[in-house]
Design a protein around this motif. Structure first.
Motif, PDB file in Angstrom:
ATOM      1  N   ARG A  93       0.829  -1.203   0.000  1.00 23.90           N
ATOM      2  CA  ARG A  93       0.000   0.000   0.000  1.00 23.90           C
ATOM      3  C   ARG A  93       0.869   1.260   0.000  1.00 23.90           C
ATOM      4  O   ARG A  93       0.578   2.246  -0.671  1.00 23.90           O
ATOM      5  CB  ARG A  93      -0.902  -0.009   1.247  1.00 23.90           C
ATOM      6  CG  ARG A  93      -1.866   1.161   1.346  1.00 23.90           C
ATOM      7  CD  ARG A  93      -2.585   1.140   2.672  1.00 23.90           C
ATOM      8  NE  ARG A  93      -1.668   1.241   3.792  1.00 23.90           N
ATOM      9  CZ  ARG A  93      -1.165   2.391   4.253  1.00 23.90           C
ATOM     10  NH1 ARG A  93      -1.485   3.518   3.667  1.00 23.90           N
ATOM     11  NH2 ARG A  93      -0.339   2.410   5.272  1.00 23.90           N
ATOM     12  N   ARG A 137       4.879   9.268  11.044  1.00 25.58           N
ATOM     13  CA  ARG A 137       4.646   9.703   9.667  1.00 25.58           C
ATOM     14  C   ARG A 137       3.769   8.705   8.908  1.00 25.58           C
ATOM     15  O   ARG A 137       2.916   9.076   8.134  1.00 25.58           O
ATOM     16  CB  ARG A 137       5.993   9.858   8.961  1.00 25.58           C
ATOM     17  CG  ARG A 137       5.919  10.670   7.702  1.00 25.58           C
ATOM     18  CD  ARG A 137       7.304  10.982   7.173  1.00 25.58           C
ATOM     19  NE  ARG A 137       7.236  11.267   5.756  1.00 25.58           N
ATOM     20  CZ  ARG A 137       8.218  10.982   4.902  1.00 25.58           C
ATOM     21  NH1 ARG A 137       9.318  10.440   5.333  1.00 25.58           N
ATOM     22  NH2 ARG A 137       8.098  11.268   3.636  1.00 25.58           N
ATOM     23  N   PRO A 196       1.723   5.775  10.267  1.00 25.17           N
ATOM     24  CA  PRO A 196       1.270   4.870  11.330  1.00 25.17           C
ATOM     25  C   PRO A 196       0.771   3.540  10.784  1.00 25.17           C
ATOM     26  O   PRO A 196       0.190   3.494   9.693  1.00 25.17           O
ATOM     27  CB  PRO A 196       0.132   5.652  11.994  1.00 25.17           C
ATOM     28  CG  PRO A 196      -0.258   6.698  11.028  1.00 25.17           C
ATOM     29  CD  PRO A 196       0.912   6.979  10.153  1.00 25.17           C
ATOM     30  N   ARG A 238       9.258   7.648  12.027  1.00 22.13           N
ATOM     31  CA  ARG A 238       8.687   6.926  10.887  1.00 22.13           C
ATOM     32  C   ARG A 238       7.270   6.461  11.217  1.00 22.13           C
ATOM     33  O   ARG A 238       6.364   6.544  10.397  1.00 22.13           O
ATOM     34  CB  ARG A 238       9.582   5.744  10.532  1.00 22.13           C
ATOM     35  CG  ARG A 238       9.210   5.045   9.254  1.00 22.13           C
ATOM     36  CD  ARG A 238       8.430   3.807   9.512  1.00 22.13           C
ATOM     37  NE  ARG A 238       8.049   3.169   8.262  1.00 22.13           N
ATOM     38  CZ  ARG A 238       7.316   2.079   8.191  1.00 22.13           C
ATOM     39  NH1 ARG A 238       6.899   1.503   9.278  1.00 22.13           N
ATOM     40  NH2 ARG A 238       6.985   1.556   7.036  1.00 22.13           N
ATOM     41  N   ARG A 267      -1.608   0.527  10.333  1.00 25.56           N
ATOM     42  CA  ARG A 267      -3.048   0.432  10.417  1.00 25.56           C
ATOM     43  C   ARG A 267      -3.440  -0.766  11.267  1.00 25.56           C
ATOM     44  O   ARG A 267      -2.752  -1.740  11.319  1.00 25.56           O
ATOM     45  CB  ARG A 267      -3.672   0.292   9.045  1.00 25.56           C
ATOM     46  CG  ARG A 267      -3.555   1.558   8.248  1.00 25.56           C
ATOM     47  CD  ARG A 267      -3.881   1.280   6.806  1.00 25.56           C
ATOM     48  NE  ARG A 267      -3.020   0.231   6.295  1.00 25.56           N
ATOM     49  CZ  ARG A 267      -3.395  -0.656   5.386  1.00 25.56           C
ATOM     50  NH1 ARG A 267      -4.593  -0.661   4.955  1.00 25.56           N
ATOM     51  NH2 ARG A 267      -2.544  -1.551   4.940  1.00 25.56           N
ATOM     52  N   TYR A 274      10.154  -1.431   5.921  1.00 27.03           N
ATOM     53  CA  TYR A 274       9.420  -2.097   6.991  1.00 27.03           C
ATOM     54  C   TYR A 274       9.960  -3.502   7.199  1.00 27.03           C
ATOM     55  O   TYR A 274      10.618  -4.067   6.331  1.00 27.03           O
ATOM     56  CB  TYR A 274       7.924  -2.162   6.689  1.00 27.03           C
ATOM     57  CG  TYR A 274       7.583  -2.853   5.394  1.00 27.03           C
ATOM     58  CD1 TYR A 274       7.558  -4.230   5.305  1.00 27.03           C
ATOM     59  CD2 TYR A 274       7.283  -2.116   4.262  1.00 27.03           C
ATOM     60  CE1 TYR A 274       7.245  -4.857   4.122  1.00 27.03           C
ATOM     61  CE2 TYR A 274       6.977  -2.729   3.073  1.00 27.03           C
ATOM     62  CZ  TYR A 274       6.956  -4.107   3.017  1.00 27.03           C
ATOM     63  OH  TYR A 274       6.655  -4.712   1.839  1.00 27.03           O
TER      64      TYR A 274
END
Lengths: 71, 147
Positions: A29, B143, B145, B140, B147, B76
């Protein structure tokens, strides 16, 4: 890099969320969001996958002209 | 086409792979700079901390350079839960690493002695590097978050 509002509107027209589109093209996403915000320049492979998922051509979604919104 | 799900996959899309490549390239450059600085300091006979503390600090400098870049550019972990777990562990370790030498500092143990970092000073330096890493992760998170 300009924001890609055409991608955003094409996605909205298909009633897809960023997450839906991301899953359809094997991306995240965040990547779709970055493309729409003009923060990331996608590879041609990802562009083609997005076009196929949204039923559009490369020109319709990714050809930049004077009407694009600059950041 | 195989789906890339941020929460449940070790796979990274092209943007994430690109971010990782750039961060590790910068880490490689930082490692070369660290090696040169260490060589210059060693050849000049400058000893600024115990050998073990020096190596530990250099190691944390490199870890901090790479991980801060990864955090700030929006990379991530392969699994969101793993990220939260690692960040919790990292914050706890940072707090302990910083708190213990600061308590010693308050009780009169010096951080610098004879122009060298003491073990206490070394721990504070490492704690600050760890805190910088945690701050980047927090920035980070604020900026983008989860979900």
């Amino acid at each position: 890099m300009a924001k890609n509002l055409r991608l955003k509107s094409a996605r909205a027209a298909k009633d897809m969320t960023q997450k839906d589109l991301a899953e359809a093209v094997a991306a995240t996403r965040q990547t779709i969001n970055a493309i729409e915000q003009g923060e990331y320049n996608p590879s041609i492979r990802l562009c083609v996958a997005i076009c196929k998922a949204l039923g559009k051509t490369l020109d319709e979604l990714f050809w930049e002209d004077g009407n694009d919104v600059s950041k | 086409m195989m789906s890339v799900n941020e929460k449940n996959s070790w796979q990274f899309d092209e943007r994430q792979e690109g971010l990782r490549g750039q961060a590790f390239r910068h880490g490689y450059i930082a490692a070369i700079i660290v090696i040169i600085v260490r060589m210059v300091l060693a050849s000049s006979g400058i000893v600024w901390a115990e050998a073990f503390t020096q190596e530990l600090i250099w190691l944390f400098v490199l870890v901090t350079v790479v991980s801060c870049e990864l955090h700030l550019r929006g990379a991530y972990f392969g699994r969101a839960m793993m990220r939260k777990f690692f960040m919790c562990i990292w914050c706890i370790c940072t707090s302990i690493t910083l708190a213990l030498p600061i308590i010693d500092l308050c009780s009169g143990e010096p951080a610098i002695q004879n122009g060298m970092l003491t073990q206490n000073g070394g721990m504070i330096a490492i704690g600050l590097l760890m805190a910088a890493n945690a701050a980047c992760a927090l920035a980070r998170h604020l900026r983008h978050p989860e979900r």
